[in-house]
Design an enzyme around this catalytic site. Structure first.
Site, short mmCIF file in Angstrom:
data_model
loop_
_atom_site.label_atom_id
_atom_site.label_comp_id
_atom_site.label_asym_id
_atom_site.label_seq_id
_atom_site.Cartn_x
_atom_site.Cartn_y
_atom_site.Cartn_z
N GLY A 1 3.67 -1.52 4.11
CA GLY A 1 3.04 -0.08 4.19
C GLY A 1 4.32 0.87 3.47
O GLY A 1 5.21 0.98 2.44
N GLY A 2 5.19 1.24 4.69
CA GLY A 2 6.14 2.48 4.11
C GLY A 2 7.59 1.37 3.48
O GLY A 2 8.09 1.66 2.44
N ASN B 1 0.96 -1.27 -0.39
CA ASN B 1 0.32 0.13 -0.49
C ASN B 1 0.46 0.78 -0.34
O ASN B 1 1.68 1.52 1.06
CB ASN B 1 -0.72 -0.58 1.40
CG ASN B 1 -1.75 1.30 1.31
OD1 ASN B 1 -1.58 1.86 0.27
ND2 ASN B 1 -2.01 1.53 2.65
N TRP B 2 0.54 1.93 -1.18
CA TRP B 2 2.07 2.65 -1.18
C TRP B 2 1.23 4.66 -1.20
O TRP B 2 2.32 5.37 -0.71
CB TRP B 2 2.06 3.10 -2.51
CG TRP B 2 3.23 2.74 -3.20
CD1 TRP B 2 3.28 1.13 -2.90
CD2 TRP B 2 3.73 2.19 -4.74
NE1 TRP B 2 4.43 0.38 -3.55
CE2 TRP B 2 4.69 1.11 -4.88
CE3 TRP B 2 3.54 3.40 -6.09
CZ2 TRP B 2 5.50 1.12 -5.77
CZ3 TRP B 2 4.25 3.56 -6.89
CH2 TRP B 2 5.12 1.82 -6.92
N LYS B 3 0.02 3.99 -0.57
CA LYS B 3 -0.17 5.51 1.29
C LYS B 3 -0.59 6.63 -0.60
O LYS B 3 -0.48 6.64 -2.01
CB LYS B 3 -0.54 5.83 1.59
CG LYS B 3 -0.53 4.16 2.64
CD LYS B 3 0.40 5.27 4.33
CE LYS B 3 -0.17 3.57 4.76
NZ LYS B 3 0.20 3.75 6.06
#
Length: 249
Positions: free
Chosen positions: A232-233, A9-11
């Site tokens: 995430g990150g 998930n790159w957001k």
């Protein structure tokens, strides 16, 4: 056995160059057999990602969707539109959507139904805050979020859902639930599903999300009820993300 899934998930991060970097890296990568890998980029990069990932094992995911198919909803994106860009997965109920944009269980469920209605696989995100964990309410909160959605679905719909447990206190903080803490919650979710259908419980894909990285991924993914990760990150660093994928073998 469920098919393992590693989802990045790159957001609200990334770039056109990063899309190309991932496409090039995964075109040559050797991944564990049977592993599914998906990238969830911001909406503007979906078309370039579709092209860049064309000859790779990477699938496309969307970070959210509107419950409606079309209409006067400025700034929103529908499931039908996502399907035109080859999107396979859609996050629903991510903690940032629940907290920053005040999406409640009912709104999360509406998005889940919208995803199912156009053939997208919803990744239902559930998890507790630090205050809720500190008060001993982890299971209450998580199983309420799971139950609100799953109890309202038809049996054949439940089989299409992926559930991601993401303790809110571990997202973007560098803190990670211990493998034992994560496993305890995952086992409770699976046991909850067994009340509906033991076979569903056995085949349900459960992902851990919450500061999973190249260092801790192997130990987390070795837990019996963790079938993959919502990353995430670390999903913005191609080498780290590849290492996490390799840990799922």
């Amino acid at each position: 056995m469920s098919t393992p899934l590693i989802a990045g998930n790159w957001k609200m991060n990334g770039s056109a160059d990063l899309v190309e970097t991932f496409g090039s890296a995964f075109a040559e990568a050797k991944l564990p057999e049977g592993l599914e890998v998906a990238i969830f980029p911001p909406f503007p990069y979906l078309e370039s990602a579709r092209r860049a990932f064309d000859r790779t094992p990477l699938h496309l995911g969307a970070q959210t969707l509107n419950p409606l198919h079309s209409g006067a909803q400025t700034g929103e994106v529908s499931g039908r539109m996502l399907c035109e860009f080859g999107v396979r997965y859609a996050l629903v109920g991510h903690s940032e959507r629940r907290q920053l944009y005040r999406e409640n269980d009912e709104q999360v469920f509406d998005r889940l139904l919208a995803a199912l209605s156009v053939g997208l696989t919803p990744v239902l995100c559930v998890g507790e805050t630090f205050e809720e964990r500190d008060a001993g309410r982890t299971m209450e909160v998580v199983l309420r979020q799971v139950g609100f959605a799953m109890s309202r679905l038809e049996p054949e719909q439940r089989q299409l859902i992926v559930i991601a447990y993401e303790p809110v206190w571990a997202i973007g903080t560098g803190r990670t639930a211990t493998p034992e803490q994560a496993q305890e919650v995952m086992a409770a979710i699976r046991e909850y599903q067994a009340k509906y259908d033991p076979q569903l419980a056995a085949e349900l894909r459960l992902l851990y999300g919450g500061s999973m990285n190249a260092v801790n991924a192997a130990e987390l993914l070795a837990q019996p009820d963790i079938d993959g990760g919502l990353v995430g990150g670390a999903s913005l660093k191609v080498d780290d993300f590849l290492a996490i994928c390799q840990s799922a073998g």
